[in-house]
Design a protein around this motif. Structure first.
Motif, PDB file in Angstrom:
ATOM      1  N   GLY A 180      -0.897   4.380  -3.492  1.00 40.91           N
ATOM      2  CA  GLY A 180       0.351   4.172  -2.751  1.00 40.91           C
ATOM      3  C   GLY A 180       1.564   4.322  -3.649  1.00 40.91           C
ATOM      4  O   GLY A 180       2.570   4.948  -3.280  1.00 40.91           O
ATOM      5  N   ILE A 181       1.485   3.764  -4.853  1.00 43.21           N
ATOM      6  CA  ILE A 181       2.607   3.834  -5.801  1.00 43.21           C
ATOM      7  C   ILE A 181       2.804   5.290  -6.243  1.00 43.21           C
ATOM      8  O   ILE A 181       3.911   5.813  -6.271  1.00 43.21           O
ATOM      9  CB  ILE A 181       2.324   2.912  -7.006  1.00 43.21           C
ATOM     10  CG1 ILE A 181       2.291   1.461  -6.535  1.00 43.21           C
ATOM     11  CG2 ILE A 181       3.364   3.100  -8.108  1.00 43.21           C
ATOM     12  CD1 ILE A 181       1.490   0.539  -7.428  1.00 43.21           C
ATOM     13  N   GLY A 186      17.836  -6.925   2.846  1.00 40.71           N
ATOM     14  CA  GLY A 186      18.542  -5.937   2.014  1.00 40.71           C
ATOM     15  C   GLY A 186      17.601  -5.202   1.067  1.00 40.71           C
ATOM     16  O   GLY A 186      17.942  -4.155   0.523  1.00 40.71           O
ATOM     17  N   LEU A 187      16.405  -5.747   0.835  1.00 38.99           N
ATOM     18  CA  LEU A 187      15.398  -5.050   0.018  1.00 38.99           C
ATOM     19  C   LEU A 187      14.414  -4.306   0.919  1.00 38.99           C
ATOM     20  O   LEU A 187      14.051  -3.162   0.635  1.00 38.99           O
ATOM     21  CB  LEU A 187      14.655  -6.044  -0.874  1.00 38.99           C
ATOM     22  CG  LEU A 187      15.509  -6.688  -1.979  1.00 38.99           C
ATOM     23  CD1 LEU A 187      14.707  -7.726  -2.760  1.00 38.99           C
ATOM     24  CD2 LEU A 187      16.062  -5.621  -2.928  1.00 38.99           C
ATOM     25  N   ALA A 188      13.988  -4.962   2.018  1.00 34.69           N
ATOM     26  CA  ALA A 188      13.015  -4.329   2.919  1.00 34.69           C
ATOM     27  C   ALA A 188      13.527  -2.964   3.386  1.00 34.69           C
ATOM     28  O   ALA A 188      12.761  -2.012   3.515  1.00 34.69           O
ATOM     29  CB  ALA A 188      12.725  -5.241   4.111  1.00 34.69           C
ATOM     30  N   GLU A 189      14.837  -2.848   3.603  1.00 39.05           N
ATOM     31  CA  GLU A 189      15.393  -1.601   4.151  1.00 39.05           C
ATOM     32  C   GLU A 189      15.335  -0.430   3.147  1.00 39.05           C
ATOM     33  O   GLU A 189      15.530   0.701   3.518  1.00 39.05           O
ATOM     34  CB  GLU A 189      16.845  -1.821   4.577  1.00 39.05           C
ATOM     35  CG  GLU A 189      17.777  -2.077   3.407  1.00 39.05           C
ATOM     36  CD  GLU A 189      19.207  -2.418   3.846  1.00 39.05           C
ATOM     37  OE1 GLU A 189      19.379  -2.827   5.002  1.00 39.05           O
ATOM     38  OE2 GLU A 189      20.119  -2.281   3.001  1.00 39.05           O
ATOM     39  N   ARG A 190      15.059  -0.724   1.865  1.00 39.79           N
ATOM     40  CA  ARG A 190      15.010   0.362   0.871  1.00 39.79           C
ATOM     41  C   ARG A 190      13.707   0.334   0.070  1.00 39.79           C
ATOM     42  O   ARG A 190      13.642   0.875  -1.030  1.00 39.79           O
ATOM     43  CB  ARG A 190      16.200   0.257  -0.074  1.00 39.79           C
ATOM     44  CG  ARG A 190      16.251  -1.053  -0.869  1.00 39.79           C
ATOM     45  CD  ARG A 190      17.276  -1.038  -1.963  1.00 39.79           C
ATOM     46  NE  ARG A 190      18.646  -1.033  -1.492  1.00 39.79           N
ATOM     47  CZ  ARG A 190      19.490  -0.010  -1.659  1.00 39.79           C
ATOM     48  NH1 ARG A 190      19.114   1.073  -2.293  1.00 39.79           N
ATOM     49  NH2 ARG A 190      20.729  -0.081  -1.224  1.00 39.79           N
ATOM     50  N   SER A 191      12.666  -0.291   0.630  1.00 41.06           N
ATOM     51  CA  SER A 191      11.453  -0.490  -0.182  1.00 41.06           C
ATOM     52  C   SER A 191      10.180   0.064   0.442  1.00 41.06           C
ATOM     53  O   SER A 191       9.988   0.014   1.657  1.00 41.06           O
ATOM     54  CB  SER A 191      11.219  -1.989  -0.406  1.00 41.06           C
ATOM     55  OG  SER A 191      12.262  -2.556  -1.145  1.00 41.06           O
ATOM     56  N   PHE A 192       9.305   0.496  -0.460  1.00 43.13           N
ATOM     57  CA  PHE A 192       7.891   0.670  -0.129  1.00 43.13           C
ATOM     58  C   PHE A 192       7.193  -0.612  -0.593  1.00 43.13           C
ATOM     59  O   PHE A 192       7.172  -0.896  -1.802  1.00 43.13           O
ATOM     60  CB  PHE A 192       7.282   1.845  -0.897  1.00 43.13           C
ATOM     61  CG  PHE A 192       7.694   3.187  -0.393  1.00 43.13           C
ATOM     62  CD1 PHE A 192       7.101   3.733   0.736  1.00 43.13           C
ATOM     63  CD2 PHE A 192       8.675   3.929  -1.048  1.00 43.13           C
ATOM     64  CE1 PHE A 192       7.469   4.992   1.208  1.00 43.13           C
ATOM     65  CE2 PHE A 192       9.060   5.187  -0.595  1.00 43.13           C
ATOM     66  CZ  PHE A 192       8.451   5.718   0.537  1.00 43.13           C
ATOM     67  N   TYR A 204      -2.623  -0.565   1.288  1.00 40.79           N
ATOM     68  CA  TYR A 204      -1.699  -0.090   2.318  1.00 40.79           C
ATOM     69  C   TYR A 204      -0.265  -0.175   1.836  1.00 40.79           C
ATOM     70  O   TYR A 204       0.044  -0.851   0.852  1.00 40.79           O
ATOM     71  CB  TYR A 204      -1.862  -0.869   3.626  1.00 40.79           C
ATOM     72  CG  TYR A 204      -1.738  -2.367   3.506  1.00 40.79           C
ATOM     73  CD1 TYR A 204      -2.850  -3.142   3.213  1.00 40.79           C
ATOM     74  CD2 TYR A 204      -0.515  -3.008   3.695  1.00 40.79           C
ATOM     75  CE1 TYR A 204      -2.745  -4.517   3.102  1.00 40.79           C
ATOM     76  CE2 TYR A 204      -0.405  -4.389   3.605  1.00 40.79           C
ATOM     77  CZ  TYR A 204      -1.531  -5.136   3.293  1.00 40.79           C
ATOM     78  OH  TYR A 204      -1.430  -6.499   3.182  1.00 40.79           O
ATOM     79  N   VAL A 205       0.587   0.533   2.580  1.00 39.68           N
ATOM     80  CA  VAL A 205       2.001   0.543   2.267  1.00 39.68           C
ATOM     81  C   VAL A 205       2.773   0.321   3.564  1.00 39.68           C
ATOM     82  O   VAL A 205       2.335   0.755   4.634  1.00 39.68           O
ATOM     83  CB  VAL A 205       2.373   1.876   1.556  1.00 39.68           C
ATOM     84  CG1 VAL A 205       2.093   3.071   2.415  1.00 39.68           C
ATOM     85  CG2 VAL A 205       3.806   1.898   1.108  1.00 39.68           C
ATOM     86  N   ALA A 206       3.893  -0.396   3.458  1.00 40.33           N
ATOM     87  CA  ALA A 206       4.794  -0.588   4.602  1.00 40.33           C
ATOM     88  C   ALA A 206       6.195  -0.209   4.138  1.00 40.33           C
ATOM     89  O   ALA A 206       6.586  -0.539   3.013  1.00 40.33           O
ATOM     90  CB  ALA A 206       4.761  -2.039   5.081  1.00 40.33           C
TER      91      ALA A 206
END
Ligand SMILES: Cc1ncc(COP(=O)(O)O)c(C=O)c1O
Length: 385
Positions: free
Chosen positions: A103-104, A223-229, A247-249
């Motif tokens: 995923g990374i 503010g982090l969720a909106e720019r994160s894997f 998994y990745v979200a």
């Protein structure tokens, strides 16, 4: 054996066999207690194995959907919402993968063009640097401050340039066994606010946080969720690292690009195992009790090290305990790790391998995801040094 007759220019000239393989091999050769590589030496839950029999005998032998079977994606979205308060759309924002490392790597492949910068924290989990480099990216390192391995957010801010495309975060952290606080993540939110930096958040130890702390990850902060894997691993959570499932979200815009890359690489993760996890995830206790399970092992190991000249550094999460050895030896940690294995029969990981240049402090990393008997025998040997 055939031999390639041409000239081959390595894309990763500085990468050799990983220290984990080297130490595990050395441990096996010398019949040593292996506290080096990070994997459990005990069986996974029998219910999980029973589900494997059930689903491998259910005729699920062909490709599952590219993003993962819907029932598992829904279970992941529900779990993340209940734990962290962010709802990910299972249709567009959750993808099941062959492991967190994949995923990374895929997130970096999605984002990085030659010359792009990626911020990493040092000490660094070993897969991140090469995954940046292989795509032509430039890793920019920010040091975690010894001995508490805290992060200087002003230094992070200073490291961001117009070329910074991404940052890889890891909490709970391997190899330092630290966890980031809500305050840390709020600082990070502030640092990234006016940038286009995408965060790749390796949270494979999300359920292994000790002493009553609550895991603070990117899905807890809008503010982090909106720019994160967000990346996690079934291997760590269910003690089945060899199954390579994770998994990745991520927000839909990021995930759409991620899936384009995934589609032409692994394409899918193992089908029957996806059904296994979808069913087993209904048992919330299996992950909610993981922290207490490992905390007991950490405390058992530390109890058996009382009186030892090794100095434990705080282990607040993961299944690693770092021990400083200033009182025992002046040797380099790599030399001591080899000598410990060969002469005393205990294998550990020298923490300097997670740095580009060995630091001045001297620390070995021990994995306590082991049976009590193994931990007691290992601690007894270490206490004699
Ligand atoms: C920080 C970290 N990320 C990722 C992984 C690997 O996860 P997976 O086996 O799901 O690829 C590990 C395993 O040691 C790890 O420590």
């Amino acid at each position: 054996m055939p031999q390639f007759p041409g000239l081959l220019q390595s894309k990763l000239p500085n990468v050799g066999t990983t220290i984990f393989t080297v130490m595990s091999r050395l441990a096996a050769e010398h019949n040593a207690i292996n506290l080096s590589q990070g994997f459990p030496d005990f069986e996974c839950a029998p219910e999980l194995r029973a589900l494997v029999s059930k689903y491998f005998n259910a005729g699920l032998n062909q490709y599952p959907p590219m993003a993962g079977v819907p029932v598992l994606r829904e279970a992941i979205a529900e779990k993340m919402e209940s734990l962290y308060g962010t709802r990910y759309d299972p249709e567009h924002e959750v993808t099941v993968l062959p492991g967190a490392t994949y995923g990374i790597y895929t997130a970096l492949a999605t984002l990085i063009r030659p010359g792009d910068e990626v911020i990493l924290f040092e000490p660094t989990y070993d897969s991140y640097g090469p995954a940046v480099e292989v795509h032509g990216g430039k890793a920019v390192y920010v040091q975690m401050r010894y001995p508490d391995y805290s992060i200087d957010w002003a230094a992070v801010e200073a490291a961001i340039t117009p070329r910074t495309k991404a940052m890889v975060l890891n909490t709970p952290n391997n190899p330092t066994a630290t966890v980031l606080s809500a305050e840390d993540l709020r600082m990070l939110e502030g640092v990234l606010k006016k940038t286009n930096v995408v965060l790749i958040s390796d949270e494979v130890y999300e359920h292994i946080v000790f002493d009553g702390y609550k895991h603070q990850g990117v899905a807890c902060f809008p503010g982090l969720a909106e720019r994160s894997f967000f990346v996690s691993s079934f291997g760590k959570t269910y003690s089945v690292t060899g199954w390579k499932m994770g998994y990745v979200a991520a927000p839909r815009e990021l995930m759409a690009e991620f899936r384009k890359v995934h589609q032409f690489n692994a394409f899918v993760a193992n089908g029957p195992l996806q059904h296994v996890f979808a069913e087993y995830m209904k048992n919330r206790d299996a992950y909610l009790q993981l922290a207490a399970f490992y905390q007991k092992k950490r405390d058992f190991f530390l109890e058996h090290l009382k009186g030892s000249r090794f100095k434990p550094l705080p282990s607040r999460g993961t299944f690693f305990q770092n021990l400083a050895y200033d009182a025992i030896s002046d040797e380099k940690d790599t030399d001591l790790a080899i000598r410990l294995t060969k002469e005393h029969g205990v294998a550990a990981i020298p923490v300097s391998v997670f740095y580009r240049q060995p630091p001045t402090h001297r620390v070995l990393r021990f994995c306590f995801a082991k049976s009590e008997e193994t931990l007691a025998r290992g601690a007894e040997i270490l206490s004699r040094l």
